[in-house]
Scaffold this active site. Structure first.
Site, short mmCIF file in Angstrom:
data_model
loop_
_atom_site.label_atom_id
_atom_site.label_comp_id
_atom_site.label_asym_id
_atom_site.label_seq_id
_atom_site.Cartn_x
_atom_site.Cartn_y
_atom_site.Cartn_z
N GLU A 1 0.85 -1.19 0.00
CA GLU A 1 0.00 0.00 0.00
C GLU A 1 0.89 1.23 0.00
O GLU A 1 1.82 1.35 0.81
CB GLU A 1 -0.91 -0.01 1.23
CG GLU A 1 -1.57 1.32 1.57
CD GLU A 1 -2.38 1.92 0.44
OE1 GLU A 1 -2.43 3.16 0.36
OE2 GLU A 1 -2.97 1.15 -0.35
N ARG B 1 -17.48 4.14 4.17
CA ARG B 1 -16.34 3.51 3.50
C ARG B 1 -15.24 3.15 4.50
O ARG B 1 -14.63 2.07 4.41
CB ARG B 1 -15.79 4.44 2.42
CG ARG B 1 -14.61 3.88 1.64
CD ARG B 1 -14.16 4.85 0.56
NE ARG B 1 -15.13 4.91 -0.52
CZ ARG B 1 -15.08 4.12 -1.60
NH1 ARG B 1 -14.14 3.22 -1.71
NH2 ARG B 1 -15.98 4.24 -2.54
N TYR C 1 -28.49 8.70 2.01
CA TYR C 1 -28.83 7.49 2.77
C TYR C 1 -28.06 7.47 4.09
O TYR C 1 -27.04 8.14 4.23
CB TYR C 1 -28.54 6.21 1.97
CG TYR C 1 -27.15 6.07 1.41
CD1 TYR C 1 -26.08 5.61 2.18
CD2 TYR C 1 -26.90 6.35 0.06
CE1 TYR C 1 -24.82 5.44 1.65
CE2 TYR C 1 -25.64 6.19 -0.47
CZ TYR C 1 -24.60 5.74 0.33
OH TYR C 1 -23.34 5.58 -0.21
N ASP D 1 -11.47 -1.74 -9.35
CA ASP D 1 -11.37 -0.58 -10.23
C ASP D 1 -10.18 -0.63 -11.17
O ASP D 1 -10.18 0.02 -12.21
CB ASP D 1 -11.29 0.70 -9.40
CG ASP D 1 -12.64 1.12 -8.84
OD1 ASP D 1 -13.66 0.57 -9.28
OD2 ASP D 1 -12.67 2.01 -7.97
#
Length: 402
Positions: free
Chosen positions: A32, A106, A215, A301
């Protein structure tokens, strides 16, 4: 001896890929670029097709502790505020598809997956390291990080996002395309909103060349707001999180109903900021070779970036990871054949979701007669055209699930 899978990317797709590979009996080295694992304040919708994958990984209790379970999906006119259609979720989704339709922050989903990943002994997390290049030869993948260090593995999974450099090396297809759509995002505390602006459901406000989604997340304590408008993207496409001007957003919504404008204006009134994300995507996948070649696979993605008009970007990455687990568990096959099996079983479903997401964007932002026809169809058919059995029921493991 355990196979070593190298994973580029520590976002949701990369963490899910790591869980899938570990559950298949592999050793995982995850790289990462950031010095610390973190995620921005944005919401994610997870359909029953995705929740079932997380349940299969033993994450149901962890999921239940942080999600909201919306009672319905509602569509309203952004111009008049009129309710156009409603589809029950909650227990109705569980009865129909065997799992709930949930909404989640998230950062909560990221932390949930990271905690699950760290529970395995055979995982090595490398923070502050970006894989810049790879080489495949003699049954081994060798990656080079930004410090020019070489690391060998038996396979490489590229989950490094929409601007994946490793994808460009594998497929040679250049950067993603700008969609011409901009997403303004904000997160607010529901308790600080007037009662009339709070929500326990997913609401989509559809207007000409724009739409708004609201939401609940984090057990209903927070409300996620997303406003998508058509307009030019910032020059720096690879930096996907930009400061947003609330006045620009209010100007874009000047023709919408007062209820929607009140909702949008509540963000700066509460001292919160809007963030601007330029949306990028790629054309729908055309072949399995666009998901895997040799000992290198693409996931999420990096493989199939899609517009958010089906709320399945994170979901398809998690489905990919579940299929990666299934393929890597085929220990009688060589690794390149396992990755080919992964791609064969995923590319058509991902392509369909990509195409449907693009189509939904045209419908959401319709103008003129097309907008009138859309609203009329929603009023007449409601949940019958909002429900997506092929998506929520499909097992995501083969073309037959389409």
């Amino acid at each position: 001896m355990k196979k070593q899978v190298l994973i580029a990317g520590g976002g949701i797709g990369g963490l899910a890929a790591g869980i899938g590979a570990l559950r298949a009996g592999c050793e995982v080295r995850l790289f990462e670029r950031a010095q610390h694992f973190s995620e921005v304040g944005a919401g994610i919708q997870l359909g029953p097709n995705v929740v079932r994958r997380l349940q299969a990984w033993g994450l149901q209790n962890s999921l239940q502790a942080v999600v909201a379970v919306p009672e319905a999906l509602q569509v309203r006119s952004a111009l008049s505020g009129e309710a156009l259609a409603r589809m029950p979720l909650g227990s109705a989704a569980v009865a129909r598809y065997g799992a709930a339709y949930v909404t989640i922050h998230r950062a909560d989903l990221h932390q949930l997956l990271l905690t699950a990943l760290r529970a395995y002994a055979d995982v090595h997390l490398n923070l502050g390291e970006t894989i810049e290049h790879y080489r495949e030869a003699d049954g081994v993948v060798t990656v080079r990080d930004q410090a020019n260090k070489l690391i060998e593995g038996d396979a490489l999974v590229c989950a490094d996002g929409v601007h994946s450099r490793l994808r460009r090396q594998l497929l040679g297809d250049g950067p993603p395309r700008a969609t011409g759509h901009l997403a303004y995002r904000a997160m607010v505390r529901q308790a600080e909103l007037p009662q009339r602006l709070r929500t326990q459901q997913v609401t989509a406000w559809l207007g000409p060349r724009l739409h708004v989604i609201q939401y609940p997340v984090r057990r209903g304590e927070l409300q996620n707001l997303v406003v998508i408008v058509q307009g030019p993207a910032p020059a720096d496409m690879e930096r996907w999180d930009h400061a947003a001007n609330a006045q620009d957003l209010e100007a874009a919504l000047s023709g919408t109903c007062s209820a929607l404008q009140d909702l949008v204006r509540s963000v700066p009134r509460m001292g919160m900021d809007w963030r601007l994300w330029p949306l990028a995507d790629r054309p729908p996948l055309r072949a399995p070779t666009e998901m895997a070649q040799g000992l290198v696979a693409l996931l999420g993605d990096a493989s199939h970036p899609m517009r958010p008009y089906l709320a399945q970007g994170a979901g398809m990455a998690i489905e990919d990871a579940a299929e990666l687990q299934r393929a890597l568990s085929m220990h009688d096959l060589d690794l390149d054949l396992r990755l080919r099996r992964y791609a064969l079983n995923r590319w058509q479903r991902n392509a369909r979701v990509q195409a449907r997401s693009q189509r939904n964007g045209r419908i959401f932002h319709a103008t003129g007669p097309m907008r009138w026809g859309r609203d009329t169809a929603l009023k007449l058919l409601g949940a019958r055209i909002m429900d997506l059995p092929w998506l929520y029921r499909g097992d995501g493991s083969s073309a037959s699930s389409l």
